[in-house]
Every structure is written in structure tokens, then in C-alpha cells.
Design an enzyme around this catalytic site. Sequence first.
Site, short mmCIF file in Angstrom:
data_model
loop_
_atom_site.label_atom_id
_atom_site.label_comp_id
_atom_site.label_asym_id
_atom_site.label_seq_id
_atom_site.Cartn_x
_atom_site.Cartn_y
_atom_site.Cartn_z
N ASP A 94 0.85 -1.19 0.00
CA ASP A 94 0.00 0.00 0.00
C ASP A 94 0.90 1.25 0.00
OD1 ASP A 94 -2.40 1.39 0.20
OD2 ASP A 94 -2.50 1.24 2.39
N HIS A 95 0.64 2.16 -0.92
CA HIS A 95 1.38 3.44 -0.98
C HIS A 95 2.90 3.29 -1.03
CE1 HIS A 95 -2.16 5.95 -0.52
NE2 HIS A 95 -2.58 5.11 0.40
N HIS A 190 -7.97 9.70 3.64
CA HIS A 190 -7.55 8.76 4.68
C HIS A 190 -7.96 9.22 6.07
CE1 HIS A 190 -4.68 7.71 1.38
NE2 HIS A 190 -5.12 6.52 1.72
N HIS A 223 -9.07 4.75 -2.53
CA HIS A 223 -8.43 4.79 -1.21
C HIS A 223 -9.35 5.55 -0.27
CE1 HIS A 223 -4.19 3.45 -1.91
NE2 HIS A 223 -4.70 3.40 -3.13
N GLY A 224 -8.96 5.57 1.01
CA GLY A 224 -9.66 6.41 1.98
C GLY A 224 -11.15 6.13 2.05
N ILE A 267 -9.79 -0.16 2.95
CA ILE A 267 -10.38 0.10 4.27
C ILE A 267 -9.36 -0.24 5.36
CG2 ILE A 267 -12.20 -0.62 5.89
CD1 ILE A 267 -13.87 -1.19 3.22
N ASP A 268 -9.01 0.75 6.14
CA ASP A 268 -8.09 0.57 7.25
C ASP A 268 -8.68 1.19 8.53
OD1 ASP A 268 -5.95 0.16 8.90
OD2 ASP A 268 -4.54 1.43 7.84
N SER A 269 -9.06 2.46 8.44
CA SER A 269 -9.50 3.18 9.64
C SER A 269 -10.68 2.50 10.35
CB SER A 269 -9.89 4.62 9.29
OG SER A 269 -8.76 5.31 8.82
P1 13P Z 1 -9.16 4.69 5.34
O1 13P Z 1 -8.29 5.53 6.20
O2 13P Z 1 -10.37 5.42 4.89
O3 13P Z 1 -9.49 3.38 5.95
O4 13P Z 1 -8.33 4.37 3.99
C1 13P Z 1 -7.35 3.36 3.96
C2 13P Z 1 -6.51 3.41 2.73
O5 13P Z 1 -6.78 4.08 1.76
C3 13P Z 1 -5.30 2.57 2.72
O6 13P Z 1 -4.54 2.79 1.58
O1 G3H Z 2 -3.29 4.76 3.59
C1 G3H Z 2 -2.88 4.57 4.71
C2 G3H Z 2 -3.23 3.33 5.44
O2 G3H Z 2 -4.35 3.52 6.25
C3 G3H Z 2 -2.04 2.84 6.19
O3 G3H Z 2 -1.77 3.65 7.27
O4 G3H Z 2 0.64 4.26 7.02
O5 G3H Z 2 -0.54 4.38 9.26
O6 G3H Z 2 0.02 2.16 8.22
P1 G3H Z 2 -0.32 3.61 7.99
ZN ZN Z 3 -4.57 4.78 0.82
#
Ligand code: 13P
Ligand code: G3H
Ligand code: ZN
Length: 321
Positions: A94-95, A190, A223-224, A267-269
Site C-alpha cells: 500500500d502506498h 484517509h 483509497h480512503g 479500508i483501514d480506519s
Molecule cells: P481509510 O483511512 O479510509 O481506511 O483508507 C485506507 C486506505 O486508503 C489505505 O490505503
Molecule cells: O493509507 C494509509 C493506510 O491507512 C495505512 O496507514 O501508514 O498508518 O500504516 P499507515
Molecule cells: Zn490509501
Amino acid sequence: MAVSYKKIGLVNTREMFAKAVAGGYAIPAYNFNNMEQLQAIIQACVEVKSPVILQVSSGARKYANQTLLRYMAEGAVEFAKELGGNIPICLHLDHGDTFELCKSCIETGFSSVMIDGSHHPYEKNVELTRQVVEYAHQFDVTVEGELGVLAGIEDDVKAESHTYTRPEEVQDFVSRTGVDSLAISIGTSHGAYKFKPGTNPKIRLDILHEIEKRIPGFPIVLHGSSSVPPEIVAMVNNYGGKLKDAIGIPEEQLREAARSAVCKINIDSDGRLAMTAAIRKVFVEKPDEFDPRKYLGPARDALKNLYKHKCEAVLGSAGRA
Ligand code: 13P
Ligand code: G3H
Ligand code: ZN
């Protein structure tokens, strides 16, 4: 020593995305940093029979150690089989921000990488993305590029406001770089604070549809895309948290995006929030508890439920494995 993702039973995104675009659904891309998150992702996706992208950020690599993560992903493939599910599993960076990072991930078993050159000037983004694609495709690893900048924080890069993807650039970018999928900026961001309170939480589906017209059937990534469920935020706050004005992307809008060419939703948050709420609850209700399994276990269950809900009700990926 270099390892091929194919030897560990992972898949790249090519077939997943082709099916998702044709079927009008999106593949979940869930971030993980530790064992409980990974267990929850695999349990959820096996139970609802969804393909899945396990997503690792630079921060996750630093936190968990890349060798451990690589073996955890290998373990996840076996774990899924043990649970009785032969679901397609992709391990994705990711990124990624440099060619060297992408190369290192490819050498350690990743089946897909993102090269995020979105904060560079256009020509530099094209050049960097093409360099990663040329390397990755030798190993049949798929590559995600990005055009447009999300507001908020993209890893270390801070952007004050959205720079929406310009539809007139996508065709040129995709053909000159050879990327397999394209992340776009249409108002998602994000973290847990995506919209100002009192404003209409709305993403720019009109820009998405304009992009789709320019590159029909090409896999698009969002993303986000956490929804920051109000009931989870309330639970965090009820148990002593202080999350003020946390607002995410409404689920119906993601559902609509998933019906179109959007075939990967990040989806992470939401997972972070669900874990935090569950852990806070145990700490408040059972202050004498000090066995980590007694709070990480409930956190894992909460995560599993959240991920199942996303696959079934938001992304439409349930039953597609
Ligand atoms: P969220 O912060 O909305 O979950 O997005 C996660 C994300 O884009 C990871 O690359
Ligand atoms: O896009 C970001 C993701 O939510 C990952 O977050 O860089 O804090 O691991 P992080
Ligand atoms: Zn992202």
C-alpha cells in the site's frame, strides 16, 4: 533470499479485477499490521467466500517487520485452507513511494504493489510508475498507480485539500505506464475525519463516471474509503475515547462506486476504530483483566464482523471467491 508469490499460493490482482469489473462489485483491500487483524480478515473472507487483498503499508512494514509479514501472509493462505476456504488472496504493498521499496516487496513475495507517484509532477509520476511496471511485470506482479491527490494525509505526504483526478489525463497515464489499476481522487480521504461536520458527506461520483468513459472497463481503485460507522465511534467515546466529529464515506455511495469500474476499495480506519472500541469496552468493564487475549480476542471478533458486513453489504464481494 528472493521468493515468488506463486510458490506461497498468493495471486496477483489481474483475474480478481477482471471478474470484479464484469460482476459489478469491488474486492476488499484490508490493511493489517498484526496477527489478530490478519486472522479476522481471513476468517471473515472465508466465511462469506470473498476474494481478498491483504494490504501492507510502509508503516506496517516498519511496525511488524517485513520478514514476519511475508511469513504471516504465507500462513494466511494455509489458514484459509484449514478453515475450508480456497479464496484468492493477494498480498499488496500500500502506498509504495520508491522503486526500491516496490522491488524489495516483489522480492519478498508480494503479488501486487502500489507505486504512489501522485504527489509528483505528472511526467515524473509517469516515469516512476512505468519503471515499477517494467520491473514488476517480469515477475507477473500487478501494479497500481495513482492520479490526483487525496486530502488529508497520504502516509508522510500532507495535502490540505483534494486535487481531484483529471479525467482528461487518465487515458494517457494508463497507456504510457502500463499500470494494471488506477487509484483516483474523487473526495475520499484517509483517516477518520473525512468531512467537516455540518457539510454533506458526498464523493464525486460524476468524476468517476467521466473517468470510466475515458478508460472503459479499466480497474479503478478507491483509497480512503472507511465509512467511520457512527455506532462504533459512539462506542469508543462511551468507553472513554475522545473522537470528535469523526465522519466517513456513506456506505450507499461506496456501493454505487463498487457497481461501476471501481474494483478495489481500501479500508483501514474502520478496522482501527472497531478494535479500539472493543478493547476500550473490556478495559472499562473488566479493569482487573490483564491477559491480552481477553481484549484482543473480542477486538478480533469485532473486526471479523465488520469485514463480513463490508463484503456482504457494501462491496458486494461475498460469494465471489
Ligand atoms: P481509510 O483511512 O479510509 O481506511 O483508507 C485506507 C486506505 O486508503 C489505505 O490505503
Ligand atoms: O493509507 C494509509 C493506510 O491507512 C495505512 O496507514 O501508514 O498508518 O500504516 P499507515
Ligand atoms: Zn490509501
